[in-house]
Design an enzyme around this catalytic site. Sequence first.
Site, mmCIF file in Angstrom:
data_model
loop_
_atom_site.group_PDB
_atom_site.id
_atom_site.type_symbol
_atom_site.label_atom_id
_atom_site.label_comp_id
_atom_site.label_asym_id
_atom_site.label_seq_id
_atom_site.Cartn_x
_atom_site.Cartn_y
_atom_site.Cartn_z
ATOM 1 C CB SER A 156 38.119 -27.920 -49.336
ATOM 2 O OG SER A 156 37.373 -27.468 -50.449
ATOM 3 C CE1 TYR A 169 42.323 -24.416 -51.235
ATOM 4 C CE2 TYR A 169 40.501 -25.729 -52.082
ATOM 5 C CZ TYR A 169 41.031 -24.913 -51.096
ATOM 6 O OH TYR A 169 40.284 -24.598 -49.984
HETATM 7 P P1 NDP Z 1 41.523 -16.357 -45.666
HETATM 8 O O1 NDP Z 1 42.368 -16.022 -46.855
HETATM 9 O O2 NDP Z 1 40.352 -15.498 -45.341
HETATM 10 O O3 NDP Z 1 42.471 -16.463 -44.351
HETATM 11 C C1 NDP Z 1 43.649 -17.218 -44.413
HETATM 12 C C2 NDP Z 1 44.387 -17.120 -43.091
HETATM 13 O O4 NDP Z 1 45.586 -17.906 -43.203
HETATM 14 C C3 NDP Z 1 44.808 -15.729 -42.702
HETATM 15 O O5 NDP Z 1 44.717 -15.559 -41.307
HETATM 16 C C4 NDP Z 1 46.270 -15.699 -43.139
HETATM 17 O O6 NDP Z 1 47.014 -14.776 -42.366
HETATM 18 C C5 NDP Z 1 46.720 -17.118 -42.855
HETATM 19 N N1 NDP Z 1 47.888 -17.524 -43.624
HETATM 20 C C6 NDP Z 1 47.976 -17.674 -44.971
HETATM 21 N N2 NDP Z 1 49.223 -18.036 -45.308
HETATM 22 C C7 NDP Z 1 49.916 -18.139 -44.157
HETATM 23 C C8 NDP Z 1 51.272 -18.471 -43.840
HETATM 24 N N3 NDP Z 1 52.169 -18.792 -44.787
HETATM 25 N N4 NDP Z 1 51.666 -18.472 -42.544
HETATM 26 C C9 NDP Z 1 50.779 -18.139 -41.574
HETATM 27 N N5 NDP Z 1 49.495 -17.808 -41.800
HETATM 28 C C10 NDP Z 1 49.079 -17.807 -43.077
HETATM 29 O O7 NDP Z 1 41.080 -17.881 -45.892
HETATM 30 P P2 NDP Z 1 39.730 -18.664 -45.475
HETATM 31 O O8 NDP Z 1 39.310 -18.285 -44.115
HETATM 32 O O9 NDP Z 1 38.760 -18.595 -46.574
HETATM 33 O O10 NDP Z 1 40.278 -20.173 -45.480
HETATM 34 C C11 NDP Z 1 40.751 -20.799 -44.303
HETATM 35 C C12 NDP Z 1 40.919 -22.290 -44.597
HETATM 36 O O11 NDP Z 1 39.670 -22.841 -44.976
HETATM 37 C C13 NDP Z 1 41.894 -22.599 -45.717
HETATM 38 O O12 NDP Z 1 42.619 -23.771 -45.399
HETATM 39 C C14 NDP Z 1 40.983 -22.862 -46.909
HETATM 40 O O13 NDP Z 1 41.569 -23.689 -47.868
HETATM 41 C C15 NDP Z 1 39.809 -23.521 -46.221
HETATM 42 N N6 NDP Z 1 38.544 -23.470 -46.932
HETATM 43 C C16 NDP Z 1 37.937 -22.270 -47.212
HETATM 44 C C17 NDP Z 1 36.722 -22.260 -47.854
HETATM 45 C C18 NDP Z 1 35.985 -21.008 -48.159
HETATM 46 O O14 NDP Z 1 34.919 -21.102 -48.793
HETATM 47 N N7 NDP Z 1 36.461 -19.836 -47.765
HETATM 48 C C19 NDP Z 1 36.053 -23.506 -48.254
HETATM 49 C C20 NDP Z 1 36.769 -24.699 -47.911
HETATM 50 C C21 NDP Z 1 37.967 -24.662 -47.267
HETATM 51 P P3 NDP Z 1 48.045 -13.712 -43.023
HETATM 52 O O15 NDP Z 1 47.939 -13.818 -44.523
HETATM 53 O O16 NDP Z 1 47.587 -12.401 -42.487
HETATM 54 O O17 NDP Z 1 49.372 -14.135 -42.489
#
Ligand code: NDP
Length: 265
Positions: A156, A169
């Site tokens: 990030s 975070y």
């Molecule tokens: P979302 O919340 O849209 O999606 C998160 C995904 O992770 C979902 O598919 C969720 O599936 C899965 N997930 C969460 N917890 C678990 C778990 N314990 N076990 C298995 N799967 C899990 O997040 P984003 O797409 O926004 O973020 C994705 C990544 O990008 C993260 O690492 C975030 O920190 C990073 N990021 C995002 C930014 C942004 O602007 N959005 C910017 C910089 C970094 P489910 O909950 O259905 O199991």
Amino acid sequence: MSTTRAHLPAGLAAFDLTGRVALVTGSTRGLGRTIAEGLAAAGATVVVHGRSAEEGGIVAGEITDATGSAAHHAAFDVTDAAEVEAGIDRIERELGGIDVLVNNAGIQRRARIDEFRDEDWDALVQINLGAVFALSRRVSRGMIARGSGKLIQIGSVQSQFARPSIAAYAATKGAIVMFTRGLCADLGPHGVQANVIAPGYFETALTRALVDDEAFSAWVRGRTPAGRWGDPRDLVGAAVFLASAASDFVNGQTLYVDGGMTAVV
Ligand code: NDP
């Protein structure tokens, strides 16, 4: 003596992922979903992942329809060691090994530090850092045995910069940059590359509260030289590059895909 390495594919062929198996954690929605579709469009057989098998199946079907590449799905909680072991075992058994692992699953928790709760700290460290460690360790074993592989962590802009209310975070996202350099040291000699993609601000479920806050949204646009929020499709080029032979001499690096945010003050 020629400096051309004859065994490397030339030009765009170096980006071709045909025949590679790619697991993208947390790809039922958000950035992971688009990255999975992008890798499939480049030819990879992708494994869509999240905690819900039903959602994973739906998304895998959509990706196959959109790209023509085979897409599978796996459901397990990345913080549960037994589930991780069983989930990776099954993928390796059924698909013959994982060539590309994108550690994308992640969460956010916001509160000023004096009010930050233990359970939120624990959840952030377990999912954003502990799971990256556990999955990298498990999947790297097959990569070492085959003498090739690509580990891609999702960092990030908070791998480098902090903001109010997200100290925990930022600690996890900073740590995976150093973890990835350690992976490079351990795995580089075995033909495995580990790199970080560090996205700027992208519209997803994770950032919904920020997108809906007009003052914050305007700050993001003003602070980003590109003048806008990121579209998840902005990450696909970096993901295909770091998953492919085109990046075989790139290891331990962090690639910011942030519209220029970290380049300017
Ligand atoms: P979302 O919340 O849209 O999606 C998160 C995904 O992770 C979902 O598919 C969720 O599936 C899965 N997930 C969460 N917890 C678990 C778990 N314990 N076990 C298995 N799967 C899990 O997040 P984003 O797409 O926004 O973020 C994705 C990544 O990008 C993260 O690492 C975030 O920190 C990073 N990021 C995002 C930014 C942004 O602007 N959005 C910017 C910089 C970094 P489910 O909950 O259905 O199991």
